[in-house]
Design an enzyme around this catalytic site. Structure first.
Site, short mmCIF file in Angstrom:
data_model
loop_
_atom_site.label_atom_id
_atom_site.label_comp_id
_atom_site.label_asym_id
_atom_site.label_seq_id
_atom_site.Cartn_x
_atom_site.Cartn_y
_atom_site.Cartn_z
N GLU A 204 0.80 -1.22 0.00
CA GLU A 204 0.00 0.00 0.00
C GLU A 204 0.84 1.27 0.00
O GLU A 204 0.45 2.28 -0.59
CB GLU A 204 -0.91 0.01 1.23
CG GLU A 204 -1.97 -1.08 1.25
CD GLU A 204 -3.10 -0.81 0.28
OE1 GLU A 204 -3.39 0.37 0.04
OE2 GLU A 204 -3.68 -1.77 -0.23
N ASP A 222 -8.93 6.52 -8.75
CA ASP A 222 -9.58 5.22 -8.86
C ASP A 222 -11.08 5.29 -8.62
O ASP A 222 -11.74 4.25 -8.46
CB ASP A 222 -8.95 4.23 -7.88
CG ASP A 222 -9.04 4.68 -6.43
OD1 ASP A 222 -9.60 5.78 -6.19
OD2 ASP A 222 -8.56 3.96 -5.55
N THR A 227 -7.77 9.07 -0.68
CA THR A 227 -7.32 7.88 0.04
C THR A 227 -6.29 8.33 1.06
O THR A 227 -5.38 9.08 0.73
CB THR A 227 -6.69 6.85 -0.92
OG1 THR A 227 -7.70 6.35 -1.79
CG2 THR A 227 -6.06 5.70 -0.16
#
Length: 416
Positions: A204, A222, A227
């Protein structure tokens, strides 16, 4: 939930298919004149039913004593430290009434990467006298993957033979306690949990230092908006909203509280409306607050780690399988994990259903790869293929270090 990464059996069936002649089987006809390697050596087991049936009882070479695992439908093992690298030409196993239908005899140099010397899916119990082996290593392991009775596994005697080194170690080994040894602990054990977080962080965040990612925030393009944080909470998938809501509940005056209305409005979309331009700076400022750090850790455990590990435990999986479930939950959510599991169960039974753990995990990783390839953002499957499959090929079901893997071309190692 982060749904996009920041950066885009050696043996065949020959031996296993050999004729089994109860009550003993023999892999080769030649007798071995080699020396006994296992007398009094330190023994370790994945579990022990009670102090009456310790791992050490399997190497005291008395058939009046025995090792007994916990009552389990899953994989269990007995490991013997031979003291130094040894060539092993013969292994003699004397099973008690609770025997393995499917098992492997393995050797390892470091206790982490294992090589099959013998394997079968047609065990009949009694005495298995495996001769003509050509294997070497410091550690010998009997890996029982499918039980023949409802009572787990039990070995009266494990004897390994080989030529022995020029100066063989002969001192007695220590007695192993009845508790679960650290090597066999599940993912909830402190050290194993840390390993899981480092493995996820390598994929990640391209680092093993997951604690340095509290302030991470960006839009990955995305479709999930921003995020951020240690596990990739997203503004478009409700978990970032849950994190900021909990933070405000615990600490009313905080840099992110003013963005709660905007987070509610953009939930389910990739929009930044009401968040820009100040939200990224506010997130990074909050990341310096120990309260916000605790909120992130608690949310990670509550939303992803705990439900994934519980599901894996119910399926009879050891630490590697527990991690495979957790990593799938991080990327796909717990509902996505369950979908992948359903695909795997159609191909192979879980250990709790009486299946072979190695075969089931192979099917689970196949299903995970297929799910990842359905989305362009997830189409790079190296976090599975050059990490989790590497551990599975090594039969490292307990994630015992040293662990070495690659993600997106970068190489990582956990030494201990």
């Amino acid at each position: 939930m982060r749904t996009s990464d920041r950066r885009s059996l050696a043996l065949g069936g020959g031996i296993a298919a050999l004729l089994c002649i109860p009550p003993a089987i023999s892999v080769a006809a030649n007798a071995s004149a080699d020396v006994l390697l296992t007398t009094g050596r330190p023994a370790l087991a994945s579990s022990t039913l009670s102090v009456a049936w310790l791992a050490s009882a399997a190497v005291d070479h008395s058939t009046g004593t025995r090792w007994a695992s916990g009552v389990t439908a899953g994989t269990e093992w007995l490991r013997v430290d031979l003291g130094a690298a040894q060539d092993v030409t013969r292994v003699r196993l004397h099973w008690a009434a609770a025997y393995a239908k499917a098992y492997r005899v393995q050797l390892s140099d470091d206790g982490a990467t294992w090589r099959d010397a013998y394997r079968t899916a047609n065990g009949t119990g009694g005495v298995d006298d495996l001769r003509g082996l050509t294997a070497s290593g410091r550690y010998l392991r009997v890996l029982a993957t499918q039980r023949a009775t409802p009572d787990g596994y039990s070995l009266r005697d494990v004897r390994a033979y080989g030529p022995g080194p020029a100066a063989r170690v002969t001192e007695s080994g220590r007695v192993v306690g009845a508790g679960v040894p650290a090597a066999a602990a599940g993912l909830t054990a402190k050290v194993k949990k840390e390993t899981a977080f480092q493995l996820v962080s390598s994929a990640e965040n391209s680092t093993l230092n997951w604690r340095g990612e509290y302030g991470y925030l960006e839009d990955l393009g995305d479709g999930r908006g921003y995020t951020g944080g240690i596990i990739g909470f997203c503004s478009g998938t409700s978990d970032m909203l849950a994190v900021v809501t909990d933070y405000t509940r615990r600490k009313l005056a905080n840099p992110l509280a003013r963005y709660l209305p905007a987070l509610r409005a953009v939930d389910g979309t990739d929009s930044h409306e009401g968040l820009d331009p100040g939200f990224p700076a506010a997130w990074r400022a909050a990341a310096r607050d120990p309260v916000f750090q605790r909120v992130q850790r608690d949310a990670r455990d509550r939303m992803y780690f705990t439900p994934a590990v519980r599901l894996a435990g119910a399926d009879g999986l050891r630490a590697l399988g527990q991690f495979a479930y957790y990593d799938a939950a991080v990327m796909h959510g717990v509902s996505g994990l369950r979908t992948i599991r359903e695909q795997a169960v159609r191909a192979r039974r879980t250990p709790a259903q009486g299946g072979d753990e190695i075969a089931y995990l192979g099917a689970f990783l196949d299903a995970r790869d297929a799910e990842m390839r359905r989305e362009a953002a997830h189409s790079d499957t190296t976090r599975v293929d050059t990490a989790q499959r590497v551990f599975l090929r090594a039969s490292n079901l307990d994630l015992v270090p040293p662990l070495t893997w690659q993600v997106y071309g970068d190489r990582y190692t956990i030494k201990s």
